[in-house]
Design a protein around this motif. Structure first.
Motif, PDB file in Angstrom:
ATOM      1  N   ILE A 125       4.725  88.357  60.336  1.00  0.00           N
ATOM      2  CA  ILE A 125       3.704  87.335  60.090  1.00  0.00           C
ATOM      3  C   ILE A 125       2.322  87.963  60.269  1.00  0.00           C
ATOM      4  CG2 ILE A 125       5.095  85.342  60.814  1.00  0.00           C
ATOM      5  CD1 ILE A 125       3.639  85.469  63.523  1.00  0.00           C
ATOM      6  N   SER A 126       1.326  87.296  59.746  1.00  0.00           N
ATOM      7  CA  SER A 126      -0.068  87.691  59.937  1.00  0.00           C
ATOM      8  C   SER A 126      -0.881  86.411  60.073  1.00  0.00           C
ATOM      9  CB  SER A 126      -0.561  88.530  58.747  1.00  0.00           C
ATOM     10  OG  SER A 126      -1.926  88.849  58.894  1.00  0.00           O
ATOM     11  N   ALA A 164       0.113  94.047  66.473  1.00  0.00           N
ATOM     12  CA  ALA A 164      -1.136  94.766  66.203  1.00  0.00           C
ATOM     13  C   ALA A 164      -2.277  93.758  66.192  1.00  0.00           C
ATOM     14  CB  ALA A 164      -1.051  95.497  64.869  1.00  0.00           C
ATOM     15  N   ILE A 165      -3.134  93.857  67.200  1.00  0.00           N
ATOM     16  CA  ILE A 165      -4.221  92.888  67.356  1.00  0.00           C
ATOM     17  C   ILE A 165      -5.541  93.501  66.895  1.00  0.00           C
ATOM     18  CG2 ILE A 165      -5.492  91.436  68.985  1.00  0.00           C
ATOM     19  CD1 ILE A 165      -3.031  91.401  70.751  1.00  0.00           C
ATOM     20  N   LEU A 199       4.656  82.670  66.766  1.00  0.00           N
ATOM     21  CA  LEU A 199       5.957  83.297  67.006  1.00  0.00           C
ATOM     22  C   LEU A 199       7.080  82.268  66.906  1.00  0.00           C
ATOM     23  CD1 LEU A 199       5.180  85.707  70.001  1.00  0.00           C
ATOM     24  CD2 LEU A 199       5.474  86.300  67.596  1.00  0.00           C
ATOM     25  N   ASN A 200       6.839  81.076  67.438  1.00  0.00           N
ATOM     26  CA  ASN A 200       7.845  80.006  67.359  1.00  0.00           C
ATOM     27  C   ASN A 200       8.066  79.561  65.918  1.00  0.00           C
ATOM     28  OD1 ASN A 200       8.300  79.980  70.125  1.00  0.00           O
ATOM     29  ND2 ASN A 200       6.747  78.404  70.513  1.00  0.00           N
ATOM     30  N   PHE A 210      -7.743  89.598  62.700  1.00  0.00           N
ATOM     31  CA  PHE A 210      -6.375  89.210  62.376  1.00  0.00           C
ATOM     32  C   PHE A 210      -5.370  89.879  63.299  1.00  0.00           C
ATOM     33  CE2 PHE A 210      -8.718  88.447  58.481  1.00  0.00           C
ATOM     34  CZ  PHE A 210      -8.180  87.253  58.010  1.00  0.00           C
ATOM     35  N   THR A 211      -4.208  89.239  63.431  1.00  0.00           N
ATOM     36  CA  THR A 211      -3.090  89.801  64.183  1.00  0.00           C
ATOM     37  C   THR A 211      -1.888  89.899  63.264  1.00  0.00           C
ATOM     38  OG1 THR A 211      -3.815  88.936  66.329  1.00  0.00           O
ATOM     39  CG2 THR A 211      -1.468  89.418  66.095  1.00  0.00           C
ATOM     40  N   ARG A 212      -1.199  91.049  63.324  1.00  0.00           N
ATOM     41  CA  ARG A 212       0.020  91.244  62.546  1.00  0.00           C
ATOM     42  C   ARG A 212       1.176  91.457  63.521  1.00  0.00           C
ATOM     43  NH1 ARG A 212      -3.454  94.828  60.436  1.00  0.00           N
ATOM     44  NH2 ARG A 212      -2.227  96.597  61.204  1.00  0.00           N
ATOM     45  N   VAL A 213       2.280  90.744  63.277  1.00  0.00           N
ATOM     46  CA  VAL A 213       3.451  90.850  64.146  1.00  0.00           C
ATOM     47  C   VAL A 213       4.689  91.120  63.306  1.00  0.00           C
ATOM     48  CG1 VAL A 213       4.841  89.738  65.944  1.00  0.00           C
ATOM     49  CG2 VAL A 213       2.411  89.169  65.725  1.00  0.00           C
TER      50      VAL A 213
END
Length: 234
Positions: free
Chosen positions: A45-46, A17-18, A73-74, A22-25
């Motif tokens: 994560i955020s 979700a971009i 992501l890594n 902020f981005t939430r994954v």
């Protein structure tokens, strides 16, 4: 959003979700054969987006943003290359409409027929999608009651979960579910007959939310996903 799932447990999928800041994954999987169709979140994560990378939903600096996303992501141990993107943009137009009882497969065709009355846009420049918010048709009502019945039966048999069920118990449970489905259908038909007999008619309708997304915005995400070696599921 929906995706193709495995027979028992789906492969893990990234939900990204971009937002503008902020981005939430989340990395999740989904078991469509479970009673509750539960979504399992394995990790999340955020992080704050790098400056000047996102503008009203558009990824305007894919290299800088992609580098940050890949690093996060890594660091978080995310492994999946399947992705569901959630787009937040003021350029996405929405409308809510109410339709008569109709198969969900036919809804989009009906919407496109009268699209000019809903959106003052050139449909060629937009991608259309919709979500059924409520279905009060006979089948929708029957399905809701059937789900409630399944929950009741599950609770009834929950005490046997700790031990292995015998074949007799499994067969009895399946027969009870089949009987619940048949009884529910009979009750629905009887109710409809009584309503007609007494001059009553239940209002049946399908409430739908329609989205019109600029094609340029959708293409922006497909192009970004390709650069990130991600396969867009939805």
């Amino acid at each position: 959003m929906q995706a193709k799932m495995g027979d028992v447990m789906a492969k893990k999928i990234l939900s990204i979700a971009i937002g503008n800041e902020f981005t939430r994954v989340c990395e999740l999987s989904y078991n469509k054969f479970s009673f509750n169709k539960q979504v399992h979140i394995h990790r999340s994560i955020s992080f704050k987006n790098p400056d000047n990378t996102i503008n009203d939903g558009y990824i305007i600096n894919p290299k800088s943003y992609g580098r940050e996303l890949k690093n996060k992501l890594n660091e978080g141990g995310f492994k999946s290359d399947k992705a569901i993107f959630s787009i937040s943009s003021g350029k996405i137009a929405t409308r809510e409409v109410t339709l008569p009882p109709v198969s969900e497969k036919k809804i989009m065709g009906i919407i496109k027929t009268g699209i000019s009355e809903l959106f003052p846009i050139d449909i060629k420049d937009y991608v259309m999608s919709c979500i059924v918010l409520e279905n009060t048709g006979a089948r929708g009502l029957s399905i809701n009651r059937y789900k409630e019945k399944i929950s009741e039966i599950k609770a009834k048999h929950s005490f046997k979960i700790s031990k292995r069920k015998s074949n007799r118990e499994i067969i009895a449970e399946k027969l009870e579910l089949m009987d619940a489905s048949t009884t529910d259908t009979d009750e629905q038909m009887t109710k409809e007959h009584e309503d007609k007999k007494h001059g009553k008619s239940e209002i049946r309708q399908v409430r739908v939310c329609i989205y019109a997304v600029p094609s340029s915005l959708v293409n922006n995400y497909y192009s970004f996903a390709k650069s990130m070696h991600l396969d867009i599921v939805s």
